[in-house]
Design a protein around this motif. Structure first.
Motif, short mmCIF file in Angstrom:
data_model
loop_
_atom_site.label_atom_id
_atom_site.label_comp_id
_atom_site.label_asym_id
_atom_site.label_seq_id
_atom_site.Cartn_x
_atom_site.Cartn_y
_atom_site.Cartn_z
N PRO A 2 0.80 -1.23 0.00
CA PRO A 2 0.00 0.00 0.00
C PRO A 2 0.83 1.28 0.00
CG PRO A 2 -0.87 -1.57 1.59
CD PRO A 2 0.42 -2.14 1.08
N LEU A 3 1.98 1.29 0.68
CA LEU A 3 2.82 2.50 0.68
C LEU A 3 3.26 2.85 -0.74
CD1 LEU A 3 5.20 2.15 3.78
CD2 LEU A 3 3.44 3.87 3.42
N LEU A 4 3.71 1.86 -1.47
CA LEU A 4 4.20 2.11 -2.82
C LEU A 4 3.07 2.51 -3.76
CD1 LEU A 4 6.81 -0.78 -3.08
CD2 LEU A 4 7.24 1.65 -2.66
N GLN A 5 1.91 1.90 -3.59
CA GLN A 5 0.76 2.28 -4.42
C GLN A 5 0.36 3.73 -4.14
OE1 GLN A 5 -1.87 -0.83 -3.15
NE2 GLN A 5 -1.19 -2.24 -4.75
N TRP A 146 11.10 -1.49 -7.22
CA TRP A 146 11.37 -1.54 -8.65
C TRP A 146 10.12 -1.90 -9.45
CZ3 TRP A 146 15.23 0.37 -11.31
CH2 TRP A 146 15.34 0.03 -12.65
N THR A 147 9.44 -2.99 -9.05
CA THR A 147 8.31 -3.48 -9.86
C THR A 147 7.02 -2.67 -9.68
OG1 THR A 147 7.74 -5.12 -8.17
CG2 THR A 147 9.19 -5.84 -9.95
N LEU A 148 6.77 -2.16 -8.48
CA LEU A 148 5.51 -1.47 -8.23
C LEU A 148 5.60 0.05 -8.42
CD1 LEU A 148 4.37 -3.39 -5.02
CD2 LEU A 148 3.58 -3.73 -7.38
N LEU A 149 6.80 0.58 -8.48
CA LEU A 149 6.94 2.03 -8.55
C LEU A 149 7.80 2.46 -9.74
CD1 LEU A 149 6.07 4.54 -6.98
CD2 LEU A 149 8.06 4.26 -5.52
N LEU A 150 9.03 2.02 -9.79
CA LEU A 150 9.94 2.49 -10.85
C LEU A 150 9.54 2.01 -12.24
CD1 LEU A 150 13.40 2.32 -9.08
CD2 LEU A 150 12.24 4.35 -9.95
N LEU A 153 6.51 3.89 -13.67
CA LEU A 153 6.85 5.28 -13.98
C LEU A 153 7.77 5.37 -15.20
CD1 LEU A 153 7.28 6.63 -10.35
CD2 LEU A 153 5.43 7.18 -11.97
N MET A 154 8.70 4.44 -15.32
CA MET A 154 9.59 4.42 -16.49
C MET A 154 8.80 4.19 -17.78
SD MET A 154 12.69 2.25 -14.85
CE MET A 154 14.26 2.88 -15.39
N LEU A 155 7.83 3.28 -17.72
CA LEU A 155 6.99 3.03 -18.89
C LEU A 155 6.16 4.26 -19.26
CD1 LEU A 155 5.75 -0.61 -18.19
CD2 LEU A 155 7.19 0.15 -20.09
N GLU A 156 5.63 4.93 -18.26
CA GLU A 156 4.82 6.12 -18.52
C GLU A 156 5.66 7.23 -19.13
OE1 GLU A 156 2.86 7.00 -14.81
OE2 GLU A 156 1.90 5.04 -14.78
N VAL A 157 6.87 7.42 -18.63
CA VAL A 157 7.75 8.44 -19.20
C VAL A 157 8.11 8.07 -20.64
CG1 VAL A 157 10.08 9.43 -19.04
CG2 VAL A 157 8.65 9.28 -17.01
N ALA A 158 8.40 6.79 -20.89
CA ALA A 158 8.76 6.36 -22.24
C ALA A 158 7.60 6.55 -23.22
CB ALA A 158 9.20 4.89 -22.22
N LYS A 159 6.37 6.40 -22.75
CA LYS A 159 5.20 6.54 -23.62
C LYS A 159 4.75 7.99 -23.80
CE LYS A 159 3.15 2.04 -22.65
NZ LYS A 159 1.99 1.34 -22.06
N ALA A 160 5.26 8.89 -22.96
CA ALA A 160 4.85 10.29 -23.05
C ALA A 160 5.24 10.84 -24.41
CB ALA A 160 5.52 11.10 -21.93
N PRO A 161 4.32 11.59 -25.06
CA PRO A 161 4.58 12.06 -26.42
C PRO A 161 5.77 13.00 -26.55
CG PRO A 161 2.52 12.97 -25.56
CD PRO A 161 3.03 11.97 -24.57
N HIS A 162 6.01 13.81 -25.52
CA HIS A 162 7.09 14.79 -25.60
C HIS A 162 8.00 14.67 -24.39
CE1 HIS A 162 5.04 16.59 -28.95
NE2 HIS A 162 3.95 16.66 -28.24
N GLY A 163 8.28 13.48 -23.94
CA GLY A 163 9.12 13.29 -22.75
C GLY A 163 8.28 13.40 -21.51
#
Length: 164
Positions: A2-5, A146-150, A153-163
């Motif tokens: 729950p903390l990481l979520q 790593w699995t629940l947080l990083l 977030l890394m996937l979301e940044v990679a998918k962002a249209p302009h960074g």
């Protein structure tokens, strides 16, 4: 966990604010601690103009963690790595509340309790885990971090249209 979520939801809400330069994870969630008692987040802000909004996000994070008998602190620093304090836990400033801040600043919501808590400049410059805008770790992050947080977030940044 729950903390990481709760931290993930906080980052997703806070990262879109133009005043936010960086969001990092510090404290017990960055270490090999079996039962972390709280989530410590470090925000680098280029402005305190909308501190009430950050304090509200901080109260939501604290509420989410308190439902699981845990806590959270949102530490604030400037782009020059000057420790500013923590977001205030109170929605409104009342002198009779158990406030530990030294001053109520214009607009409030900054708990400048430097006599209780301060952060080392090296920690503010090089936090162990960066969550935004460049998610990554300077240390060996715990598997759940790593699995629940990083990773999300890394996937979301990679998918962002302009960074980020």
């Amino acid at each position: 966990m729950p903390l990481l979520q709760a931290v993930l939801q906080f980052v997703r809400a806070a990262r879109h604010r133009p005043e936010v330069q960086r969001i990092a994870l510090i404290g017990s969630l960055t270490r090999d601690k079996p039962e972390p008692k709280d989530a410590d987040v470090l925000e680098t802000l280029i402005s305190l103009d909308h501190l009430a909004d950050f304090a509200e996000l901080g109260r939501k994070l604290k509420g989410a963690t308190q439902r699981h008998n845990r806590g959270a602190d949102i530490f604030l620093c400037s782009p020059s790595y000057q420790y500013l304090g923590r977001t205030c836990s109170f929605r409104e400033c009342h002198p009779r509340r158990a406030c530990t801040g030294l001053h109520c600043h214009a607009g409030g919501h900054l708990n400048d309790d430097h006599y209780i808590v301060t952060l080392a400049s090296d920690l503010m410059r090089h936090p162990p885990i960066e969550l935004w805008p460049n998610p990554g770790s300077r240390i060996e992050a715990q598997h759940d971090v790593w699995t629940l947080l990083l990773e999300p977030l890394m996937l979301e940044v990679a998918k962002a249209p302009h960074g980020p």
